[in-house]
Design an enzyme around this catalytic site. Structure first.
Site, mmCIF file in Angstrom:
data_model
loop_
_atom_site.group_PDB
_atom_site.id
_atom_site.type_symbol
_atom_site.label_atom_id
_atom_site.label_comp_id
_atom_site.label_asym_id
_atom_site.label_seq_id
_atom_site.Cartn_x
_atom_site.Cartn_y
_atom_site.Cartn_z
ATOM 1 N N CYS A 2 0.857 -1.180 0.000
ATOM 2 C CA CYS A 2 0.000 0.000 0.000
ATOM 3 C C CYS A 2 0.898 1.236 0.000
ATOM 4 O O CYS A 2 1.989 1.214 0.548
ATOM 5 C CB CYS A 2 -0.934 0.118 1.202
ATOM 6 S SG CYS A 2 -1.982 -1.314 1.444
ATOM 7 N N ARG A 27 3.227 0.145 -5.302
ATOM 8 C CA ARG A 27 3.089 -0.500 -4.001
ATOM 9 C C ARG A 27 1.784 -1.274 -3.858
ATOM 10 O O ARG A 27 1.565 -1.943 -2.851
ATOM 11 C CB ARG A 27 3.173 0.550 -2.881
ATOM 12 C CG ARG A 27 4.464 1.328 -2.894
ATOM 13 C CD ARG A 27 4.468 2.351 -1.794
ATOM 14 N NE ARG A 27 4.514 1.702 -0.495
ATOM 15 C CZ ARG A 27 5.623 1.328 0.116
ATOM 16 N NH1 ARG A 27 6.784 1.543 -0.452
ATOM 17 N NH2 ARG A 27 5.580 0.752 1.288
ATOM 18 N N TRP A 74 -2.930 -2.543 -1.535
ATOM 19 C CA TRP A 74 -2.685 -3.957 -1.848
ATOM 20 C C TRP A 74 -3.372 -4.717 -0.714
ATOM 21 O O TRP A 74 -2.956 -4.648 0.436
ATOM 22 C CB TRP A 74 -1.179 -4.248 -1.883
ATOM 23 C CG TRP A 74 -0.863 -5.631 -2.342
ATOM 24 C CD1 TRP A 74 -0.811 -6.080 -3.636
ATOM 25 C CD2 TRP A 74 -0.533 -6.775 -1.531
ATOM 26 N NE1 TRP A 74 -0.481 -7.416 -3.670
ATOM 27 C CE2 TRP A 74 -0.303 -7.862 -2.391
ATOM 28 C CE3 TRP A 74 -0.416 -6.979 -0.156
ATOM 29 C CZ2 TRP A 74 0.039 -9.128 -1.937
ATOM 30 C CZ3 TRP A 74 -0.075 -8.238 0.307
ATOM 31 C CH2 TRP A 74 0.152 -9.301 -0.590
ATOM 32 N N ASN A 99 -0.658 1.729 5.905
ATOM 33 C CA ASN A 99 0.077 0.673 5.203
ATOM 34 C C ASN A 99 0.642 -0.241 6.279
ATOM 35 O O ASN A 99 1.249 0.229 7.238
ATOM 36 C CB ASN A 99 1.211 1.306 4.380
ATOM 37 C CG ASN A 99 2.263 0.299 3.961
ATOM 38 O OD1 ASN A 99 1.940 -0.837 3.653
ATOM 39 N ND2 ASN A 99 3.516 0.707 3.962
ATOM 40 N N GLY A 100 0.440 -1.571 6.148
ATOM 41 C CA GLY A 100 0.960 -2.515 7.141
ATOM 42 C C GLY A 100 -0.154 -3.417 7.644
ATOM 43 O O GLY A 100 -1.198 -3.539 6.992
ATOM 44 N N GLU A 479 14.867 -17.697 -12.080
ATOM 45 C CA GLU A 479 14.480 -16.309 -12.359
ATOM 46 C C GLU A 479 13.645 -16.239 -13.648
ATOM 47 O O GLU A 479 12.639 -15.525 -13.709
ATOM 48 C CB GLU A 479 15.742 -15.442 -12.468
ATOM 49 C CG GLU A 479 15.558 -14.042 -13.025
ATOM 50 C CD GLU A 479 14.614 -13.152 -12.213
ATOM 51 O OE1 GLU A 479 14.144 -13.570 -11.147
ATOM 52 O OE2 GLU A 479 14.311 -12.047 -12.696
ATOM 53 N N LYS A 483 9.798 -14.886 -13.899
ATOM 54 C CA LYS A 483 9.374 -13.815 -14.807
ATOM 55 C C LYS A 483 8.165 -14.265 -15.627
ATOM 56 O O LYS A 483 7.209 -13.530 -15.796
ATOM 57 C CB LYS A 483 10.497 -13.428 -15.790
ATOM 58 C CG LYS A 483 11.656 -12.677 -15.208
ATOM 59 C CD LYS A 483 11.394 -11.206 -14.951
ATOM 60 C CE LYS A 483 10.959 -10.971 -13.550
ATOM 61 N NZ LYS A 483 11.951 -10.898 -12.533
ATOM 62 N N GLU A 486 4.946 -14.603 -13.274
ATOM 63 C CA GLU A 486 4.367 -13.379 -12.709
ATOM 64 C C GLU A 486 3.784 -12.460 -13.781
ATOM 65 O O GLU A 486 2.850 -11.712 -13.508
ATOM 66 C CB GLU A 486 5.333 -12.638 -11.780
ATOM 67 C CG GLU A 486 6.512 -11.984 -12.392
ATOM 68 C CD GLU A 486 7.425 -11.297 -11.363
ATOM 69 O OE1 GLU A 486 6.980 -10.920 -10.278
ATOM 70 O OE2 GLU A 486 8.623 -11.145 -11.674
ATOM 71 N N HIS A 502 15.486 -36.956 -10.901
ATOM 72 C CA HIS A 502 15.097 -37.351 -9.543
ATOM 73 C C HIS A 502 13.617 -37.062 -9.269
ATOM 74 O O HIS A 502 13.197 -37.074 -8.122
ATOM 75 C CB HIS A 502 15.988 -36.638 -8.522
ATOM 76 C CG HIS A 502 17.430 -37.033 -8.635
ATOM 77 N ND1 HIS A 502 17.887 -38.279 -8.279
ATOM 78 C CD2 HIS A 502 18.504 -36.352 -9.120
ATOM 79 C CE1 HIS A 502 19.201 -38.345 -8.510
ATOM 80 N NE2 HIS A 502 19.592 -37.179 -9.029
ATOM 81 N N LYS A 601 5.041 -3.898 -6.260
ATOM 82 C CA LYS A 601 6.489 -3.778 -6.468
ATOM 83 C C LYS A 601 7.263 -3.923 -5.162
ATOM 84 O O LYS A 601 8.301 -4.542 -5.118
ATOM 85 C CB LYS A 601 6.774 -2.406 -7.099
ATOM 86 C CG LYS A 601 8.232 -2.143 -7.387
ATOM 87 C CD LYS A 601 8.704 -2.969 -8.550
ATOM 88 C CE LYS A 601 10.160 -2.748 -8.868
ATOM 89 N NZ LYS A 601 10.713 -3.889 -9.635
HETATM 90 O O1 M6R Z 1 12.673 -4.961 -3.577
HETATM 91 P P1 M6R Z 1 13.157 -6.361 -3.365
HETATM 92 O O2 M6R Z 1 14.321 -6.709 -4.211
HETATM 93 O O3 M6R Z 1 13.415 -6.658 -1.929
HETATM 94 O O4 M6R Z 1 11.949 -7.280 -3.820
HETATM 95 C C1 M6R Z 1 12.018 -8.662 -3.691
HETATM 96 C C2 M6R Z 1 10.908 -9.333 -4.445
HETATM 97 O O5 M6R Z 1 9.658 -8.939 -3.945
HETATM 98 C C3 M6R Z 1 10.959 -9.034 -5.943
HETATM 99 O O6 M6R Z 1 12.185 -9.388 -6.485
HETATM 100 C C4 M6R Z 1 9.838 -9.805 -6.674
HETATM 101 O O7 M6R Z 1 10.096 -11.167 -6.629
HETATM 102 C C5 M6R Z 1 9.688 -9.309 -8.114
HETATM 103 N N1 M6R Z 1 8.291 -9.263 -8.447
HETATM 104 C C6 M6R Z 1 10.369 -10.170 -9.096
HETATM 105 O O8 M6R Z 1 10.195 -9.762 -10.410
#
Ligand code: M6R
Length: 606
Positions: A2, A27, A74, A99-100, A479, A483, A486, A502, A601
């Protein structure tokens, strides 16, 4: 998560609040809202969905007033609906944004209900409005109300509250969630971060945990948890106004992929000493004293840590443990073998990573923050900062920040190795030279968009995809899978290719896309055999490799090649095509590339 904003003392502040919310939409974007103190009292607009929905409401029903609050949500407690959207107003007298998570909200709600308070939402946050209301109704001053509310709540929070009878005053507070107070000329501002305040002021105060402040147009009076007046420094932040511009690209993610050569070059500059050699914020003595490293991170940043483990162990012969931050913080880790904790975070605000870093610090480890946002909480709390210089990353999917993290970490690994004597200065300088060449090589891989587009198109109908890599490319496979899932919501997993036999090989069926990462390194032959095993069972092999290694997998169904590179740097280079593949697949599918569903984010809740 948020994002919260607040303004006191600015004519027609609603427009400013909306503009600041745009800067905070990273956020969270489940719903948003703005309240202002107009002549007739509080007036409010809220809307479900992305900020565009609120902008439209604001056009139809403009809000007047010199003071107000804004929020982009959020969802945590309570579904995504207008009544759960912030701000929350209690009895037309108190408005809040939060926020929190207020962990004891249920007990507080029961007590407040018993005292006659009526609630309009399912959120934990609404109790804050009623707690402030109860405090003011008992005749408390703003300072007393702030202290009283803080003494009752448990959990994490950044909050801002206004009372209708005090139109030019706001009470703000924080614990674990970030909050910045901006001091302007005749007006004051609050925001979840300095980016929100960028066009308004550069004079920013960061509250410490459990601080609260009374903010008026020309002052911010700060108190600690005990209600004692305290001084907190005014910091001049470097945030610039142009940071949320797409620069002619369709999406921030596309722009940020293209900014990767710069992200590497700028990060490398920060890791190069005045004598032109690789350097770190740790002194030579500090580096020599490192016996073991714990890396703390989440998501993409965790995969950067995993890549770095291969580098640091191979080059510097220092043991490295890579920990998922949310797991580490509640563990009772045996830390004896480790002297240093590196918290890796693009935002510098991920609550899990921040808490894990504090946990490591309490256990006696020296903390280093590898962060992209210099004003972030992790940067401020770590005993040392190792910066990445990717510039503001707005797309929810991390791209250039990951590349910048890898750049800083390979520099760190080489400098550490040389300081500890496991490589000589000549090898360190050779690695430095290779990294220097990366921006132009990565620049060439950006030309792959057209080659990858048909492949991306074919992936849009896939129900699932596997990413395989071996050794240092295993984390890059994870990674790549992250990508894809998400951004395009296609199920994807990254596996160590040697691990397939395995168990995961049971997933292979005719036509299953397998994105295979291969470099001309020591394990190339073995990795190729693992791919053969998948191909023999019907997998469609999409090979992503260096030019010189492509012939090793002559059974691949499709091949994407990148220029040859020193094997150490292959993770950086092979990341780019998998980013482009995920971007184009999402684009072809028509999903929201920069703001994928359910994500935010910066994750500042547990
Ligand atoms: O800001 P941060 O690097 O701490 O964020 C960590 C993860 O939340 C962030 O990398 C998340 O996995 C992204 N959506 C990946 O693309």
């Amino acid at each position: 998560m948020c994002g919260i904003v607040g303004v006191v003392g600015l004519q027609d502040c609603a427009e400013t609040l909306l503009d600041s919310l745009k800067r905070l939409e990273y956020r969270g974007y489940d719903s948003s809202g703005i309240v202002t103190r107009a002549a007739e009292g509080f007036v409010m607009n809220r809307a479900v969905g992305k900020l565009g929905a609120l902008s439209a409401t604001m056009r139809d029903r403009p809000l007047s007033g010199r003071s107000g609050l804004g929020h982009t949500r959020w969802a945590t407690h309570g579904g995504v609906s207008e009544r759960n959207a912030h701000p929350h107003i209690a009895n037309n007298k108190v408005a809040i944004v939060h926020n929190g998570i207020i962990e004891n909200h249920a007990a507080l709600r029961d007590e407040l209900r018993a005292a006659g308070h009526e609630f309009a939402s399912e959120t934990d946050s609404e109790v804050l409005a009623h707690l402030f209301l109860a405090a003011f109704d008992q005749g408390m001053s703003a300072q007393e109300a702030g202290a009283a509310v803080l003494s009752q709540i448990e959990g994490t929070f950044a909050l801002a509250a206004m009372h209708v009878d005090h139109p030019d005053m706001m009470i703000v507070a924080r614990n674990a969630s970030p909050l910045a107070i901006g001091l302007g000329d005749g007006a004051s501002f609050v925001g979840s971060d300095a980016i929100a305040l960028a066009p308004l002021t550069r004079n920013v105060i960061y509250l410490k945990d459990n601080d609260f402040a009374i903010v008026t147009p020309d002052s911010a009076q700060i108190f600690d948890a005990a209600g004692v007046s305290v001084h907190r420094e005014v910091v001049i932040v470097a945030a610039s106004q142009g940071m949320v511009d797409k620069g002619g690209f369709r999406h921030f993610m596309e722009k940020e992929i293209h900014e990767q050569p710069d992200a590497i070059a700028h990060t490398l500059a920060a890791m190069t000493g005045t004598d032109g050699t690789l350097s770190t914020p740790l002194s030579r003595d500090d580096l020599q004293a490192i016996d073991g490293i714990v890396m703390l991170a989440a998501g993409t940043s965790h995969y950067a840590a995993m890549v770095a483990r291969y580098w640091i162990e191979a080059l510097a012969r220092v043991p490295v443990s890579c920990e998922i931050a949310s797991e580490y913080r509640y563990r009772k880790p045996v830390t004896g073998a480790f002297t240093t904790a590196i918290a890796i975070s693009q935002s510098g605000e991920s609550l899990d990573t921040l808490m894990a870093m504090r946990h490591a610090g309490e256990a006696g480890l020296r903390t280093v923050g590898l962060v992209n946002v210099p004003e972030s909480t992790i940067a401020r709390e770590a005993s040392l900062v190792m910066p990445t210089r990717a510039g503001p990353e707005i797309g929810v999917a991390s791209t250039k920040a990951f590349i910048a993290q890898l750049t800083a970490l390979i520099c760190f690994a080489a400098a550490l190795a040389e300081a500890r004597g496991s490589i000589d200065a000549q090898r360190r300088d050779e690695i430095h030279e290779h990294i220097r060449g990366l921006p132009s090589i990565i620049g060439r891989t950006l030309g792959l968009f057209d080659d990858i587009r048909p492949l991306a198109h074919s992936l849009t109908t896939a129900r699932s995809a596997l990413y395989l890599g071996r050794d240092v490319l295993f984390p890059v496979a994870m990674e790549g899978a992250l990508k894809l899932k998400e951004l395009s919501y296609i199920h994807a997993e990254g596996f160590a290719s040697g691990e397939m036999k395995h168990g995961p090989i049971a997933l292979i069926e005719e036509g299953l896309p397998v994105i295979a990462l291969l470099a001309a390194d020591e394990v190339m032959g073995k990795a190729a055999s693992n791919l053969q095993e998948a191909s023999a069972r019907g997998a469609r092999i999409i090979l992503v490799t260096e030019e010189r290694a492509a012939h090793v997998v002559d059974f691949a169904d499709q091949v994407i090649t990148v220029p040859n590179v020193d094997p150490l740097l292959a993770p950086l280079l092979l990341t780019v095509p998998v980013q482009i593949l995920a971007y184009l697949t999402a684009f072809e599918k028509g999903t929201d590339v920069d703001q994928p569903r359910n994500l935010a984010k910066s994750v500042t809740v547990e």
